[in-house]
Enzyme design. Sequence first.
Site, PDB file in Angstrom:
ATOM      1  N   GLN A  24     -10.007   8.161  -1.969  1.00 50.70           N
ATOM      2  CA  GLN A  24      -8.548   8.174  -1.864  1.00 50.70           C
ATOM      3  C   GLN A  24      -8.141   8.727  -0.491  1.00 50.70           C
ATOM      4  O   GLN A  24      -6.960   8.768  -0.181  1.00 50.70           O
ATOM      5  CB  GLN A  24      -7.955   9.083  -2.949  1.00 50.70           C
ATOM      6  CG  GLN A  24      -8.242   8.634  -4.370  1.00 50.70           C
ATOM      7  CD  GLN A  24      -7.743   9.656  -5.387  1.00 50.70           C
ATOM      8  OE1 GLN A  24      -8.340  10.708  -5.577  1.00 50.70           O
ATOM      9  NE2 GLN A  24      -6.640   9.365  -6.039  1.00 50.70           N
ATOM     10  N   SER A  75      -7.712  15.440  -8.150  1.00 50.48           N
ATOM     11  CA  SER A  75      -7.090  15.951  -9.374  1.00 50.48           C
ATOM     12  C   SER A  75      -6.931  14.831 -10.393  1.00 50.48           C
ATOM     13  O   SER A  75      -6.510  15.060 -11.521  1.00 50.48           O
ATOM     14  CB  SER A  75      -5.747  16.603  -9.055  1.00 50.48           C
ATOM     15  OG  SER A  75      -4.989  15.734  -8.259  1.00 50.48           O
ATOM     16  N   HIS A 118      -6.677   3.984  -0.259  1.00 56.17           N
ATOM     17  CA  HIS A 118      -5.362   4.271   0.329  1.00 56.17           C
ATOM     18  C   HIS A 118      -5.332   4.008   1.824  1.00 56.17           C
ATOM     19  O   HIS A 118      -4.460   4.495   2.526  1.00 56.17           O
ATOM     20  CB  HIS A 118      -4.946   5.715   0.023  1.00 56.17           C
ATOM     21  CG  HIS A 118      -4.774   5.989  -1.454  1.00 56.17           C
ATOM     22  ND1 HIS A 118      -4.840   7.237  -2.001  1.00 56.17           N
ATOM     23  CD2 HIS A 118      -4.545   5.144  -2.498  1.00 56.17           C
ATOM     24  CE1 HIS A 118      -4.658   7.156  -3.330  1.00 56.17           C
ATOM     25  NE2 HIS A 118      -4.488   5.903  -3.642  1.00 56.17           N
ATOM     26  N   ASN A 121     -14.587  19.649  -8.972  1.00 48.64           N
ATOM     27  CA  ASN A 121     -13.287  19.918  -8.355  1.00 48.64           C
ATOM     28  C   ASN A 121     -13.012  21.412  -8.461  1.00 48.64           C
ATOM     29  O   ASN A 121     -13.460  22.059  -9.402  1.00 48.64           O
ATOM     30  CB  ASN A 121     -12.194  19.126  -9.104  1.00 48.64           C
ATOM     31  CG  ASN A 121     -10.897  19.048  -8.318  1.00 48.64           C
ATOM     32  OD1 ASN A 121     -10.904  18.717  -7.138  1.00 48.64           O
ATOM     33  ND2 ASN A 121      -9.785  19.363  -8.959  1.00 48.64           N
TER      34      ASN A 121
END
Length: 259
Positions: free
Chosen positions: A107, A202, A127, A226
């Site tokens: 991302q 997330s 992205h 994470n």
Amino acid sequence: MPSGDDLNTYHRLLGDLFDRADRVVAFTGAGISTESGIPDFRSPGGLWTKRRIIDYDEFIASPQARLEDWQRRFEMEDQLGAVAPNVGHYALANLVEAGKITHVVTQNVDALHQRSGIPDDKVIELHGNSTYAKCLTCGLVHTIAAIRAEIERKPEAPACVSCGGIVKSAVISFGEQMPQEAMLRAQRAALGADLFLAIGSSLVVYPAAGIPLMAKQNGAELLILNRDPTELDSYADYVVNRSIGEVLSPFAKPENRQN
Ligand code: ZN
């Protein structure tokens, strides 16, 4: 799942998972790059929450918005200074080189996976990429440095040197369609995985966050690494809430490891 917080336990867990997996896919979000000093712009207090968003339609419609968008990018570049891949990026690069990881789906738009040595065709950018720009009409690639020099000479939204079209950074803007080819490649990679690592995300931004679930539903083991809990923890086989660099360090080449 290890109950203690002993780092060695996580190193052994990852080692065992890599030993028994043949086709690993890594999916990365902002968390891997914050360890290189790049802020997570979506986090509370991040740049994106403080400034008015310039979405895709406005960028196309307004030369003034385009100029502002470029000037913001340069300002951010100056604030960040030089950034470099960190141990987490290098560990993934080493696992790609070893033939263990088939693809890195990201991302992030910072191109740090490529800079850590992963070939372009193994990195799937959901992205886009902030390190170059493209003409929206003819597709000609422009360097960010060339555009910056032009805007510093004459503060106007730059036009394509070849066709005069609108030049836009290769990042996917708010309101812009997700890149279909990248999404398809990411889905194919996820369906081919027997181990899926979701790292530093997330897992709230869809459709990207659907990719780990797709792998899991297709029979892959799912590990989430994470700093903080994520939306998909309940679906994961393993959840590791630690710094990415310290968990992945043993899988990097010795010269890139964290002490
Ligand atoms: Zn053009």
